[in-house]
Design an enzyme around this catalytic site. Structure first.
Site, PDB file in Angstrom:
ATOM      1  N   HIS A   1      -7.141  -2.040   5.854  1.00  0.00           N
ATOM      2  CA  HIS A   1      -6.291  -1.003   6.456  1.00  0.00           C
ATOM      3  C   HIS A   1      -6.982   0.362   6.347  1.00  0.00           C
ATOM      4  O   HIS A   1      -6.341   1.385   6.175  1.00  0.00           O
ATOM      5  CB  HIS A   1      -4.929  -0.993   5.752  1.00  0.00           C
ATOM      6  CG  HIS A   1      -3.861  -0.219   6.460  1.00  0.00           C
ATOM      7  ND1 HIS A   1      -3.714  -0.211   7.824  1.00  0.00           N
ATOM      8  CD2 HIS A   1      -2.864   0.580   5.970  1.00  0.00           C
ATOM      9  CE1 HIS A   1      -2.686   0.557   8.146  1.00  0.00           C
ATOM     10  NE2 HIS A   1      -2.157   1.045   7.038  1.00  0.00           N
TER      11      HIS A   1
ATOM     12  N   HIS B   1       1.508   3.912   1.867  1.00  0.00           N
ATOM     13  CA  HIS B   1       1.988   4.701   2.986  1.00  0.00           C
ATOM     14  C   HIS B   1       3.500   4.877   2.809  1.00  0.00           C
ATOM     15  O   HIS B   1       4.185   3.965   2.332  1.00  0.00           O
ATOM     16  CB  HIS B   1       1.690   4.019   4.320  1.00  0.00           C
ATOM     17  CG  HIS B   1       0.373   4.420   4.915  1.00  0.00           C
ATOM     18  ND1 HIS B   1      -0.298   3.637   5.831  1.00  0.00           N
ATOM     19  CD2 HIS B   1      -0.394   5.533   4.742  1.00  0.00           C
ATOM     20  CE1 HIS B   1      -1.430   4.233   6.188  1.00  0.00           C
ATOM     21  NE2 HIS B   1      -1.502   5.376   5.549  1.00  0.00           N
TER      22      HIS B   1
ATOM     23  N   ASP C   1      -0.033  -4.014   6.017  1.00  0.00           N
ATOM     24  CA  ASP C   1      -0.683  -3.405   7.180  1.00  0.00           C
ATOM     25  C   ASP C   1      -2.178  -3.706   7.142  1.00  0.00           C
ATOM     26  O   ASP C   1      -2.843  -3.453   6.124  1.00  0.00           O
ATOM     27  CB  ASP C   1      -0.485  -1.890   7.180  1.00  0.00           C
ATOM     28  CG  ASP C   1       0.923  -1.492   7.582  1.00  0.00           C
ATOM     29  OD1 ASP C   1       1.778  -2.378   7.714  1.00  0.00           O
ATOM     30  OD2 ASP C   1       1.159  -0.275   7.763  1.00  0.00           O
TER      31      ASP C   1
ATOM     32  N   HIS D   1       0.864  -1.182   0.000  1.00  0.00           N
ATOM     33  CA  HIS D   1       0.000   0.000   0.000  1.00  0.00           C
ATOM     34  C   HIS D   1       0.895   1.224   0.000  1.00  0.00           C
ATOM     35  O   HIS D   1       2.103   1.143   0.251  1.00  0.00           O
ATOM     36  CB  HIS D   1      -0.953   0.006   1.201  1.00  0.00           C
ATOM     37  CG  HIS D   1      -0.281   0.124   2.525  1.00  0.00           C
ATOM     38  ND1 HIS D   1       0.510  -0.878   3.060  1.00  0.00           N
ATOM     39  CD2 HIS D   1      -0.266   1.125   3.449  1.00  0.00           C
ATOM     40  CE1 HIS D   1       0.968  -0.513   4.237  1.00  0.00           C
ATOM     41  NE2 HIS D   1       0.526   0.714   4.498  1.00  0.00           N
TER      42      HIS D   1
ATOM     43  N   HIS E   1       6.887  -5.160  11.416  1.00  0.00           N
ATOM     44  CA  HIS E   1       6.229  -3.848  11.506  1.00  0.00           C
ATOM     45  C   HIS E   1       5.811  -3.602  12.962  1.00  0.00           C
ATOM     46  O   HIS E   1       4.667  -3.287  13.269  1.00  0.00           O
ATOM     47  CB  HIS E   1       5.018  -3.809  10.566  1.00  0.00           C
ATOM     48  CG  HIS E   1       4.529  -2.427  10.240  1.00  0.00           C
ATOM     49  ND1 HIS E   1       3.688  -1.729  11.068  1.00  0.00           N
ATOM     50  CD2 HIS E   1       4.762  -1.627   9.177  1.00  0.00           C
ATOM     51  CE1 HIS E   1       3.397  -0.555  10.523  1.00  0.00           C
ATOM     52  NE2 HIS E   1       4.065  -0.466   9.376  1.00  0.00           N
TER      53      HIS E   1
ATOM     54  N   ASP F   1       6.100   4.795   4.651  1.00  0.00           N
ATOM     55  CA  ASP F   1       7.077   3.861   5.212  1.00  0.00           C
ATOM     56  C   ASP F   1       7.176   2.574   4.399  1.00  0.00           C
ATOM     57  O   ASP F   1       8.113   1.796   4.577  1.00  0.00           O
ATOM     58  CB  ASP F   1       6.776   3.552   6.682  1.00  0.00           C
ATOM     59  CG  ASP F   1       5.373   3.011   6.930  1.00  0.00           C
ATOM     60  OD1 ASP F   1       4.428   3.509   6.294  1.00  0.00           O
ATOM     61  OD2 ASP F   1       5.224   2.109   7.785  1.00  0.00           O
ATOM     62  N   HIS F   2       6.255   2.366   3.462  1.00  0.00           N
ATOM     63  CA  HIS F   2       6.267   1.148   2.643  1.00  0.00           C
ATOM     64  C   HIS F   2       6.759   1.385   1.214  1.00  0.00           C
ATOM     65  O   HIS F   2       7.054   0.411   0.516  1.00  0.00           O
ATOM     66  CB  HIS F   2       4.872   0.525   2.603  1.00  0.00           C
ATOM     67  CG  HIS F   2       4.434  -0.020   3.925  1.00  0.00           C
ATOM     68  ND1 HIS F   2       4.472  -1.357   4.240  1.00  0.00           N
ATOM     69  CD2 HIS F   2       3.967   0.615   5.028  1.00  0.00           C
ATOM     70  CE1 HIS F   2       4.035  -1.533   5.483  1.00  0.00           C
ATOM     71  NE2 HIS F   2       3.733  -0.348   5.980  1.00  0.00           N
TER      72      HIS F   2
END
Length: 301
Positions: free
Chosen positions: A191, A103, A214, A101, A268, A105-106
């Site tokens: 999520h 976000h 996530d 996804h 995570h 941090d990914h």
């Protein structure tokens, strides 16, 4: 009082940042040799087990998978390219990148992975296939546009911009992508408010690995993780973060038990500083199988 005049100077970016799109990823349909199940090398490493929090011993979330001659990275958290190097791999070795996804941090290191390979191996670089949720093609194009100054500056040194442009597959629930020795299946997770979030199941002739991305506890994940050899699942400890759209440590064991996963690996991790036993005590409330608290650079298969 004397007046001061300022001459308008030309921007140092002039001649580099043009209006047209310099590099455009190409959207391609998911395709491959259905049912490819040949034996071959297989390994899974946790290249990053962290979150958006910056910690000295947990890099941004990412998982590295070697299957036969293919090298896949699931998510591109901060520092993942250097983590790969610590394991003996180069960004240019990657054949596939899967994004769960969008976000930050990914996905934050995806442009660096592409640019590093292109810059370091100018004459024979081939970008990895990028697989991700709807919107991934637009993300790839925009993040390359952010580096247009760098890209244009290198064209004077005989760099071929076409070598930088990756192909992109945008997945839906059940989309399959094949290699010679493996198959991945994407599945939707919950999520919310992120409306396009996925996990991935990777199957070879004798091993199955599921990466949750996530998600809160999710029936679709449980279905797709059924009888998996390894379930790599996110976890958040009660009292931290935003549990409404993540999975609590007290619930992740229940998810693994319902899926009948043989080995549960936590990643995570929020927060990232708790001792392993705090996590495992919660997992064991509902799950009696093998359980591991993930650490950066840990090999899990």
């Amino acid at each position: 009082m004397a007046s001061v005049t300022h001459e308008k100077s030309q921007s140092p970016l002039a001649g580099y940042l043009a209006g047209e799109q310099l590099v455009r990823g190409r959207l391609v349909p998911a395709a491959g040799a259905a049912g490819a199940r040949e034996p071959g090398r297989f390994g899974v490493w946790l290249t990053g087990t962290g979150t958006p929090a910056v910690l000295p011993d947990r890099n941004g979330p990412s998982t590295l998978v070697q299957a036969g001659t293919d090298l896949m990275l699931v998510d591109c958290g901060n520092g993942c390219a250097y983590q790969m190097a610590r394991l003996g791999f180069r960004p240019s070795d990657l054949t596939h990148v899967f994004i769960t996804h969008h976000h930050a941090d990914h996905n934050v290191d995806l442009p660096f992975i592409l640019m590093s390979g292109w810059i370091s191996y100018r004459d024979d670089y081939r970008p990895p296939l990028i697989v991700g949720p709807p919107g991934t093609l637009e993300f790839v194009n925009r993040m390359l546009a952010l580096h247009e100054y760098d890209i244009r500056a290198r064209l004077d040194h005989a760099y071929d911009v076409e070598r930088l442009a990756p192909e992109v597959i945008e997945v839906d629930d059940g989309t399959e992508v094949f290699g010679r020795t493996w198959r991945t299946t994407s599945f939707r997770v919950d999520h919310h408010p992120v409306c396009e979030a996925f996990g991935y199941r990777i199957d070879t002739h004798d091993t199955s690995v599921v990466i949750s991305g996530d998600t809160r506890p999710c029936d679709n994940l449980i279905d797709h993780a059924s009888d998996a050899d390894v379930l790599i699942h996110e976890a958040i400890y009660p009292g931290y973060g935003y549990p409404a759209y993540h999975t609590l440590s007290s619930d992740v064991g229940r998810v693994a038990a319902k899926a009948n996963a043989r080995h549960l690996v936590l990643t995570h991790l929020l927060p990232g500083h708790l001792p392993d036993e705090r996590w495992l005590d919660d997992v064991r409330l509902h799950y009696t199988g093998r359980a591991t608290v993930g650490r950066d650079l840990m090999r899990v298969v």
